[in-house]
Each structure stands twice: as C-alpha cells, then as structure tokens.
Design an enzyme around this catalytic site. Structure first.
Site, PDB file in Angstrom:
ATOM      1  N   ASP A  34       0.789  -1.272   0.074  1.00  0.00           N
ATOM      2  CA  ASP A  34      -0.094  -0.095  -0.063  1.00  0.00           C
ATOM      3  C   ASP A  34       0.699   1.274  -0.087  1.00  0.00           C
ATOM      4  O   ASP A  34       1.944   1.568   0.856  1.00  0.00           O
ATOM      5  CB  ASP A  34      -0.955  -0.009   1.252  1.00  0.00           C
ATOM      6  CG  ASP A  34      -2.246   0.821   1.346  1.00  0.00           C
ATOM      7  OD1 ASP A  34      -3.202   0.658   1.053  1.00  0.00           O
ATOM      8  OD2 ASP A  34      -1.901   2.069   1.107  1.00  0.00           O
TER       9      ASP A  34
ATOM     10  N   GLY B 102     -16.259   2.720   3.420  1.00  0.00           N
ATOM     11  CA  GLY B 102     -14.806   3.188   3.301  1.00  0.00           C
ATOM     12  C   GLY B 102     -14.093   2.886   2.343  1.00  0.00           C
ATOM     13  O   GLY B 102     -12.736   3.100   2.295  1.00  0.00           O
TER      14      GLY B 102
ATOM     15  N   HIS C  88     -10.094  -5.170  -3.252  1.00  0.00           N
ATOM     16  CA  HIS C  88      -8.889  -5.368  -2.797  1.00  0.00           C
ATOM     17  C   HIS C  88      -8.864  -5.956  -1.188  1.00  0.00           C
ATOM     18  O   HIS C  88      -9.723  -5.446  -0.525  1.00  0.00           O
ATOM     19  CB  HIS C  88      -7.949  -4.293  -2.700  1.00  0.00           C
ATOM     20  CG  HIS C  88      -8.768  -2.923  -2.475  1.00  0.00           C
ATOM     21  ND1 HIS C  88      -9.460  -2.355  -3.167  1.00  0.00           N
ATOM     22  CD2 HIS C  88      -8.462  -2.040  -1.195  1.00  0.00           C
ATOM     23  CE1 HIS C  88      -9.785  -1.315  -2.398  1.00  0.00           C
ATOM     24  NE2 HIS C  88      -9.134  -1.349  -1.374  1.00  0.00           N
TER      25      HIS C  88
END
Ligand code: 5GP
Ligand code: ZN
Length: 152
Positions: free
Chosen positions: A66, A132, A139
C-alpha cells in the site's frame, strides 16, 4: 407396462430439452472473469502502467505494498480481474476468493508479520462509500507488524 415406458421416454425428452435450454443460457452470457477497466488505478498497477512494489503475482492475483501504509506491514491483494467490490462477487469467483484468503497468511509472514498467536495480521475489505472504499477494484488489505499502528 407400456404406458410406464412411454412416461419414462417423455421424461427423458423433457430433461434433454431442459438441459439444452440451460446450455444455451450459459452460451448467451460470456464470463466476465478477466474484465479490466483502463481508467481503474489498480488495473493500471496490474498492467504495469503505474509502478508498484510487487509482493506476489500469478495468473489471476496480484499483491503490492500500500502506498500509504497504516501498519509496519501493509499490502493489498487484488484479483487481476476488475471486480468492483465484495458487493459484486459471484459464485464464479468462489475459487478466486478462496485462493486470495489462503495466500494472505503466507504473504503476511513473508512480509514480516510475526507468527500467530503473538504476532498475526488483519485482513480488511472496505466495501462501498459507507464501508470506506476509495478504490473501486476489489482489494484485501493485509496489515501486521508490531503495534502501535497509524490506523486500524
Ligand atoms: P480503500 O480505502 O479503497 O479500502 O483502500 C485503497 C487503498 O489503496 C488505500 O490504502 C491507498 O493507500 C491505496 N492506494 C491508492 N492508490 C494507490 C497507488 O497508486 N498505489 C498503491 N500502492 N496503493 C494505492
Ligand atoms: Zn480495476
């Protein structure tokens, strides 16, 4: 005896007709498994058009760090196919989802998460605005490592 035989033959014909109907249904709808979206940021990462720090890749799965990690270990596992979210998974994705979840513990350890039970990891999949989700390509966040974490 004869009427019973006729009934069985009718039944067989009926079943064959149903079978053909089902087959023609299948032929009508192509499988969307390898659909990609040229405007999707994660599809671009899979295609190598946006650089990423790759963690894992096979024919149908890609994993990468990330860009904005919340934890010492934080990577994303995604299907290469452009599936929008967990609200869009179909029975045809059953094996793919299973493979992703089986991969997560192995990759978490490889990326530095300590073993269960002292260590461990967290798997999060945000779905939709209220869930969110910011990137609309399915993912799985995998996070781990010593606490405290920035979030989560
Ligand atoms: P979501 O909020 O949709 O569950 O998570 C999206 C995640 O993708 C965020 O944690 C964000 O940091 C990450 N992300 C967004 N754009 C990029 C990018 O271009 N590269 C990488 N490696 N991660 C990204
Ligand atoms: Zn995509």
């Amino acid at each position: 005896m004869k009427p019973a035989k006729i009934k069985l033959a009718d039944l067989a014909r009926h079943r064959l007709a149903r079978h053909r109907e089902e087959r023609s249904d299948v032929a009508t709808y192509p499988k969307p498994t390898m659909h990609t979206d040229p405007n999707c940021i994660f599809c671009k990462i899979v295609a190598g058009k946006i650089p990423s720090k790759k963690v894992y890749e096979d024919e149908e799965i890609f994993a990468f760090h990330d860009i904005n990690p919340w934890a010492p270990v934080h990577f994303l596992i995604i299907p290469k196919a452009h599936i929008l979210s967990m609200a869009h998974v179909e029975p045809e994705h059953e094996a793919l989802l299973g493979r992703i979840l089986l991969l997560a513990p192995r990759l978490a350890l490889e990326q530095g998460a300590r073993p269960y039970p002292e260590g461990g990891f967290r798997i999060v999949t945000n779905t939709g605005a209220e869930g969110g989700q910011e990137v609309h390509h399915l993912h799985f966040h995998v996070m781990g490592g010593p606490r405290p974490w920035l979030r989560g």
